[in-house]
Structure formats: structure tokens, C-alpha cells
Design an enzyme around this catalytic site. Sequence first.
Site, mmCIF file in Angstrom:
data_model
loop_
_atom_site.group_PDB
_atom_site.id
_atom_site.type_symbol
_atom_site.label_atom_id
_atom_site.label_comp_id
_atom_site.label_asym_id
_atom_site.label_seq_id
_atom_site.Cartn_x
_atom_site.Cartn_y
_atom_site.Cartn_z
ATOM 1 N N ASP A 279 0.182 8.278 8.221
ATOM 2 C CA ASP A 279 0.983 8.307 7.784
ATOM 3 C C ASP A 279 0.533 8.936 5.907
ATOM 4 O O ASP A 279 -0.796 9.311 6.550
ATOM 5 C CB ASP A 279 1.152 6.705 6.867
ATOM 6 C CG ASP A 279 2.392 6.104 5.639
ATOM 7 O OD1 ASP A 279 2.853 7.772 5.060
ATOM 8 O OD2 ASP A 279 2.254 5.584 5.225
HETATM 9 C C1 NOJ Z 1 3.991 6.777 2.701
HETATM 10 C C2 NOJ Z 1 5.121 5.976 3.090
HETATM 11 O O1 NOJ Z 1 4.253 5.224 3.520
HETATM 12 C C3 NOJ Z 1 5.916 6.842 4.418
HETATM 13 O O2 NOJ Z 1 6.653 5.484 4.642
HETATM 14 C C4 NOJ Z 1 6.423 8.182 4.092
HETATM 15 O O3 NOJ Z 1 7.217 8.539 4.555
HETATM 16 C C5 NOJ Z 1 5.693 8.905 3.248
HETATM 17 N N1 NOJ Z 1 4.206 8.162 2.491
HETATM 18 C C6 NOJ Z 1 5.816 10.414 3.231
HETATM 19 O O4 NOJ Z 1 6.501 10.025 2.155
#
Ligand code: NOJ
Length: 727
Positions: A279
Site C-alpha cells: 500500500d
Molecule cells: C491507500 C489506500 O489504502 C489504498 O486502498 C489505495 O489503493 C492506495 N492508497 C492508492 O491510492
Amino acid sequence: MKKLFLYWFLFFLFSNGYAQTTRSLEQRADSILRLMTLDEKIGQLNMETGNWDATGPILKSGDKIIAIKNGEIGSMLNVKGAKNTRYIQSLAMQSRLKIPLLFGLDVIHGYKTVFPIPLAQAASFDTATIRKVAEVAAKEALASGIHWIFSPMLDVAHDPRWGRVMEGPGEDPFLACAIAKSMVEGYQKPQHGLHLMACAKHFAAYSAAIGGRDYNTVDISEQTLQNLYLPPFKAAVKAGISSFMCSFNEINGVPSSANRKLYDILYNDWHFKGIVVSDWGSIGEMVTHGYSKDRQQAAQQALSAGVDIDMESYCYTDFLKKLIQNKSIDESLIDHSVKKILMQKLALGLFDDPYRYCNEKREKEDILSPENKAVALNMARKSIVLLKNTNNLLPLKTVRHIAIIGPLGNSSRDMDGNWVVLSNQPIAVTLLEAVKKRFPDATVDYVKGCEIQGSDRSNFEAAISAAKKADVVLLALGESWDMSGEAKSRGKLTLPGLQEELATEIYKVNPHTITLLMGGRPMIFNKIAKQAPAILYCWWLGTEAGNAMTDVIWGNYDPSARLPMTFPKEMGQIPVFYNHKNSGRPPVDVKGNYSGRYIDIDYKPRYVFGYGLSYTAFRYDNIKVSHDKDSITVTMELTNTGNYDGTELVQIYLHKKWGEITSPVKELKGFQQIFLKKETSRLITLKVALSDLSYYGVNSWRSASGDYTLFIGKNSDDTIYQTDLQL
Ligand code: NOJ
């Protein structure tokens, strides 16, 4: 001579060699890998944001254009639109090996056509429509150069304080598995000879954050991990998903970004062959967790555990080379990840034509088309839950004088909800717009009454006066779009601001008031629940919100949705969920010592999982239950005894009475939606696969056997029929 050979080989590779070759993807990836320098390989493991509309904190500045031309970036997120993706891809085509970029994006509930938020879709229990929604979202994303979407979000959640419940499938793993399958099949269905990579996230147990605070520590048992949180991810693998994203949290002391146990399950138990992306910044955050000594060790731990791509923490680009040079990791580890990424790029056809996904013509035709909007309307109508309908106030017939009151009555941006790709261009039809369009000859007054938040009651009088004059009031209340979502945990789930007070005043002056509640999570609204004559829970419904609401209010659609999460009565009950265990001293209604009740608040929730009303009524007759070695079969005759055509959700729950470990008091194990015209009957058959009753016991998987109770219910509490079974 060497150089000449390289040029010849590249020519062969990219002009016709790849397009016509019959070699397997693996062999083709191997031949590219052999040409790559270590730096180029590390570049493939690096994902960076395009800086446009960042979806996380920007950690690095720098010239991305040069980095792309140098092959230092393998994939990007937040680049969207055929023109932009084409331009950025053209930069990658100037790199030495011309390895195309992957473009990933958070298409969570639609690209430009915005669908109801995923939690609302889950309320529909309609997996066929959910699949169709995913297909349309994919079609729009595919037209604008996107190869990879960061969805489905499969975090089963028991805590509505956690803002990200809006993105997920609700509190039940069985429903979540069905949704996972539908979404993966919908997203990854080939369209125009192209296909998207979907991404199961967040792996794993992200929603179990202590106190419902986003990113917080997770401390759960092996059994809870295996039986509650992991099944939807396994279902996604079974459905052929291409990628996974790890979660931000730690589980029992080890962050998911380097949790070997999780990746052992993913790769070895489930045989997942796709790619895993971290993430946003989560690899570097292992230092803040207090798990990694420094960012270098974080890089080593994440790659060794099985995380192929580093999204926005730059640990891989900063340290992998050094880690190889000092022999802390073997280059074969990098090769393994790079090869998987190359195979995905090959499978997408990007080596044949790196621009095949960016298509301005398709972008015009496929995005926000009337057909896409029709799918959005269908999904939105199916997501609305009827919570209360005193004296059958709904559906409405009167249309002479309508008052729309409340801060959500005419707010397009809020209708879209959080996690929308083009949030700066809200186009959702509001309730006011839809009502005016539907009844051009009626008198339609709109008064806000109050803001969503704040304590200004100066507009109350105008709202009360409008309510007095109207035949019917539509009272639109709830959360604003930015009150649920990432980093939007709330410690109070009551309606914000003065909204509940406003509602009380309106009910006093107009008994024909329909309350429409909107938001991204279960909220607490005890006064409204008691005083309102009729309540529709509308979540955030997207582009067709207003039209869907009026369809339900005026009876063009009989509400068929049911709650995918328990609605608490009090904050102190949270977490409160239907699939809990019994304990040795379950709570009882009577006051007295030594039961598991609260002494100061009710222990029962406001609305249970699976709850929802219809305009019509259904009768269940001749129920029969049998079983063989593979499944339980339930047959019954279902009759629509009411005055409207409608859809019943038949729900089957099981309880394992005793065993190696204790089991929840009820677990959903089968459901089916049955549409029946009024005064008609149908014989229906539902099957429960015994494989769906297997569970993780003390330290291994156990198959179904032993003593069970089977319940057929209108929801997780209201049982129509129950019987004991010995399997
Ligand atoms: C953080 C989020 O937790 C995730 O769900 C998302 O896909 C990513 N950022 C990218 O934006």
C-alpha cells in the site's frame, strides 16, 4: 557487435517477434529479463504516483519524466485519461528497453459513471448486478488507458467507526466471498480484446484496527484471521484475480508489508501466481511501526516476504541494489518479482502495442453512456434499504405539494460519496432534481434546514414552515461525502450537527415525512428510528442517486436490499455484529446478575444484519431440508401475499452447536433473491455446499461434521424455520 545484437534482438522482440510468437508468457518474460540491468529490474518494482490527485502523502519530489525515460519506474498510479496515459507511456518508450508502464487507479465504485459505494452494493445482495457494475467500471477505465484497478476491497468489517467500511462488503465473510467472485469476474472480463487487472485489498485484517482508528494495530487470533478475514481473499484467488495489495496494519506484531505468514498462505496454500503491491508508503512505514530497523531493512523484509512492488515508499529504489551488493538478498528474488510483472505486461498485450488501452474514441463512446447510467440506476435502486414503513406510508401516491428538507436534498457531490475518480466534476442527480423532473406540475419546495455539521438553527423556521404546507416531506439527512473513507474514522456515529433535532421538529408538523438517510457507514439515529414514520437508508448512491430514490419512494421499485452490517443503538455496543459467539453466559433481557448484558445500555443493536423491509409480504410454506455428502438442500414454496410485485431475500444461517472450537451463533451460508409478482408462488431450492462449512480449528482446517442448527430467516434475527442437522 554486442550492441548490434541487442538492437537486432529488440527489433525482433517488439516489431513482430512478440506479436506472433507462440512461446509461453514465461519464456517471453525470461528473454526480456535476460536483457535487463539490475537498475532496470529494480525500476520494474517501483510504482510512483503521477502527482495528479495524489491518494496519499507525497514523499518524494523529483523529475519523474527523467526517471521514466531511465527505466526507473515500472508502474504509475493516479495517471488517468487517454491523452495523459498515452503521453506518459511515450516516455517509457524512450527508455533503453522500451518496457511499457502499467497504469493503476483507485476505481472503487466506478470511473466516471459513479455507482453506489461498495457497502451499498453489498446491501443489494445481488451478485449478478454487482458483476455488471464491475464490468461497466472496467469498460470506462479501459478506455482511458488504465490497466490495473485497486479494487475489490475485501475487508470484512465489524466496526463502523472505521471509515473504510464504505469501501467494503460489510460484516459477513460468506457474502463477501460471493461479492469477491462477482467483482473479479466483472472487472477482468475481456472487453474490446482488452482486460483489466483487478487487485484484492487490503491483505489482511485491516478492518480489525483497534478502536476503529484507521491504520491502527491489529491483534487477532489465528482462527479469526482464517475464518473471518481471509475467506474473501481466497475467493478472489479462486476467481483468477491478477494482483493483491497488502494492508497498512500489523497483525499480531508483524506488519502486513512483510508478514511472511500471510504470503505463505497466499502463494503456497492458495497457489497465487500474480503480483503483490504494497500500500502507499507501507514498506517504509514499517520503521514507524517499530518493526524494521531502517528503510533498508524494510526493503529486504518486504521483498523477501513476497511484496513485489513498492508503492511510493522508495525503499526498493533506494536500497535493493545495495542489499544485493552486500549479499543480504539474492538477485534471483528480484528476478522472480520482475518476471511476474513482465508476464502481466505481456498478458495485457502491452509489448505488442503499449498504447492499446489509451483510446480517445472509446473514451468518448464508452464513458458515461446511457447504458452505463442505466446500470448505475439499477444498482442504486437495488441498494436502498427500507428500514421503517409505518402504516404503509410508502410507496407514495400524492404528488401535489412536496417539501424537500435537509442538507442532503440537493447536494450532487455528496451523492457520489468518497473514493470517486473525477470528484471535481460531480454529476450525480440530486433528490430535488429528480423530484422536479418527475413531477413538473407539482409544487416542490426545497429548504436546507441546517448544514450537515455545525450548530446554526437559523433555517429551522423556514424548514418547519415548508413542512407544514406540504402534502409530503422528503427529509434528506446524513454524512457528507468526506465523513467516511480512508482516515475518516469517527468516534461518534450519530447524525452530525443539528440534523436529528431538525428531524424531530419536522415530524411534529408533518406526519407524512419520509426520512432518507445517506452516508458511508451504519449510523446511530435513535430518535429518528422511533419518531420517523418511514425511513429509507440510501448510503451514497452515485450518478443516479436522485432517480433511484424517487423510483423507490413512488413504488417503481420495491425495496429489495438488506443490511450488510449491523446498526448499533449505542456507541458503547461497538463492535456489535451478528456472527458473534455465544459465551458461557449470553446476555439476557431481564435485569439480574451474571449475564453478559450491559447494566446501563441495551445490548441489542438497532437493526440486525440482513434486515430490510419490502412493500409487499411473503409467506414460506412446505419447507423441507435434506442433505447428502456434498450439500444441504432446502426447498420451500414462497408466495407473494402482498399488494406489490417484489423481491424476497431468502437467508439461510447455520450454527455448529459444539466442536473443536466454538462457532458463531449464526453464520450466513446461503441466500437467494426471488422476484415474485403479487399473489404468485414459486417452488424454490437452495443448496448449501458442505465445503462452505469448513473452518479453521485449533491449528488446522476442519471439514463439516457434527451437530448443527439450520435457520431460515428474514434476517439474522427473525427466524421463520429452524431444524437440527447431523452432518
Ligand atoms: C491507500 C489506500 O489504502 C489504498 O486502498 C489505495 O489503493 C492506495 N492508497 C492508492 O491510492
